[in-house]
Design a protein around this motif. Sequence first.
Motif, PDB file in Angstrom:
ATOM      1  N   LYS A   1       9.406   7.661  32.266  1.00 32.78           N
ATOM      2  CA  LYS A   1      10.098   8.308  31.146  1.00 32.78           C
ATOM      3  C   LYS A   1      10.140   7.391  29.927  1.00 32.78           C
ATOM      4  O   LYS A   1       9.860   7.829  28.792  1.00 32.78           O
ATOM      5  N   LYS A   2      10.468   6.125  30.130  1.00 31.46           N
ATOM      6  CA  LYS A   2      10.533   5.181  29.026  1.00 31.46           C
ATOM      7  C   LYS A   2       9.171   5.037  28.346  1.00 31.46           C
ATOM      8  O   LYS A   2       9.068   5.029  27.108  1.00 31.46           O
TER       9      LYS A   2
ATOM     10  N   LYS B   1       5.368   6.207  23.835  1.00 33.79           N
ATOM     11  CA  LYS B   1       4.022   6.678  23.489  1.00 33.79           C
ATOM     12  C   LYS B   1       4.084   7.948  22.640  1.00 33.79           C
ATOM     13  O   LYS B   1       3.218   8.172  21.775  1.00 33.79           O
ATOM     14  N   GLU B   2       5.083   8.793  22.889  1.00 34.24           N
ATOM     15  CA  GLU B   2       5.215  10.032  22.123  1.00 34.24           C
ATOM     16  C   GLU B   2       5.273   9.735  20.633  1.00 34.24           C
ATOM     17  O   GLU B   2       4.572  10.376  19.830  1.00 34.24           O
ATOM     18  N   LYS B   3       6.101   8.785  20.233  1.00 38.35           N
ATOM     19  CA  LYS B   3       6.238   8.454  18.816  1.00 38.35           C
ATOM     20  C   LYS B   3       4.912   7.976  18.236  1.00 38.35           C
ATOM     21  O   LYS B   3       4.522   8.375  17.134  1.00 38.35           O
ATOM     22  N   GLU B   4       4.226   7.135  18.982  1.00 32.06           N
ATOM     23  CA  GLU B   4       2.945   6.597  18.502  1.00 32.06           C
ATOM     24  C   GLU B   4       1.907   7.701  18.335  1.00 32.06           C
ATOM     25  O   GLU B   4       1.213   7.782  17.319  1.00 32.06           O
TER      26      GLU B   4
ATOM     27  N   LEU C   1       2.332  11.053  18.118  1.00 29.29           N
ATOM     28  CA  LEU C   1       2.694  12.041  17.093  1.00 29.29           C
ATOM     29  C   LEU C   1       2.354  11.524  15.702  1.00 29.29           C
ATOM     30  O   LEU C   1       1.903  12.287  14.836  1.00 29.29           O
ATOM     31  N   ASN C   2       2.561  10.249  15.475  1.00 30.80           N
ATOM     32  CA  ASN C   2       2.269   9.665  14.176  1.00 30.80           C
ATOM     33  C   ASN C   2       0.763   9.543  13.941  1.00 30.80           C
ATOM     34  O   ASN C   2       0.264   9.899  12.863  1.00 30.80           O
ATOM     35  N   TYR C   3       0.047   9.090  14.951  1.00 28.89           N
ATOM     36  CA  TYR C   3      -1.384   8.827  14.787  1.00 28.89           C
ATOM     37  C   TYR C   3      -2.209  10.107  14.694  1.00 28.89           C
ATOM     38  O   TYR C   3      -3.200  10.170  13.955  1.00 28.89           O
ATOM     39  N   TYR C   4      -1.816  11.147  15.442  1.00 25.10           N
ATOM     40  CA  TYR C   4      -2.576  12.397  15.467  1.00 25.10           C
ATOM     41  C   TYR C   4      -1.793  13.547  14.825  1.00 25.10           C
ATOM     42  O   TYR C   4      -1.774  14.661  15.324  1.00 25.10           O
ATOM     43  N   SER C   5      -1.180  13.274  13.704  1.00 27.13           N
ATOM     44  CA  SER C   5      -0.337  14.280  13.042  1.00 27.13           C
ATOM     45  C   SER C   5      -1.127  15.508  12.603  1.00 27.13           C
ATOM     46  O   SER C   5      -0.568  16.596  12.442  1.00 27.13           O
TER      47      SER C   5
ATOM     48  N   PRO D   1       3.012  22.713  16.825  1.00 29.15           N
ATOM     49  CA  PRO D   1       2.080  21.701  16.329  1.00 29.15           C
ATOM     50  C   PRO D   1       2.651  20.292  16.254  1.00 29.15           C
ATOM     51  O   PRO D   1       1.899  19.327  16.105  1.00 29.15           O
ATOM     52  N   ASN D   2       3.963  20.163  16.340  1.00 30.33           N
ATOM     53  CA  ASN D   2       4.571  18.836  16.263  1.00 30.33           C
ATOM     54  C   ASN D   2       5.002  18.306  17.628  1.00 30.33           C
ATOM     55  O   ASN D   2       5.717  17.305  17.717  1.00 30.33           O
TER      56      ASN D   2
END
Length: 207
Positions: A25-26, A31-34, A36-40, A52-53
């Motif tokens: 989970k951690k 990784k989710e934040k990374e 979402l930002n990289y493949y916006s 889409p987000n």
Amino acid sequence: KFAPKWSHPMWHDMIYDEKELEDIKKVILVKEKELLNYYSDVTNDGGTGLGPNSLTSKFSKFNIFRWKYDWVDKLRESALNGIHNLEGSETLDHRIYAQCWANVMRKGEKIRPHWHSSYEYSYLGAHVTISAYQTRTTYENPYNKFNIRSYENVPGALTIFPSYMVHWTDMHIEDSERITLAMDFLTEEGYNNAQDENVKNNFCLIE
């Protein structure tokens, strides 16, 4: 003799303990934040309705089977064990390619009816519940949408199913995140004949 014939081949197994689930989970939430930002600009959520987000909408851009963690090795071994059991053989006459991504759902979200693949070389799909509370995943008879089977989402449990099966989840109503790992598997023939470039770019050999 023209009546539809349908089987429900599925594999269930408990593969992770509570400590492993916390570790996974951690990792996923970081990784989710990374991702979402990289493949916006990547927005295809695979028909899940998560939007889409969502991390799900980036599924074509990462493969958890390439991550270097002990729990990924365990996931690979457990998935192959389930596939061997479904095939009814200790050894397979084909190699297996796979993709794995994560779904993170928050309060008020649910996964709509969708399926992973139904083309000529479709094989198997799977998911592992990492964190969930009183939700279920439902699978639909492809010949009769009123004939369904529903299973509780138990943290740590792996489920493998034919990739053509339509399935969906209940609405997530808790404040904490509902997290699952989802997978697609292809035989080598299916991988070689895939028309989607994302398959060639993102699936990897696991056996």
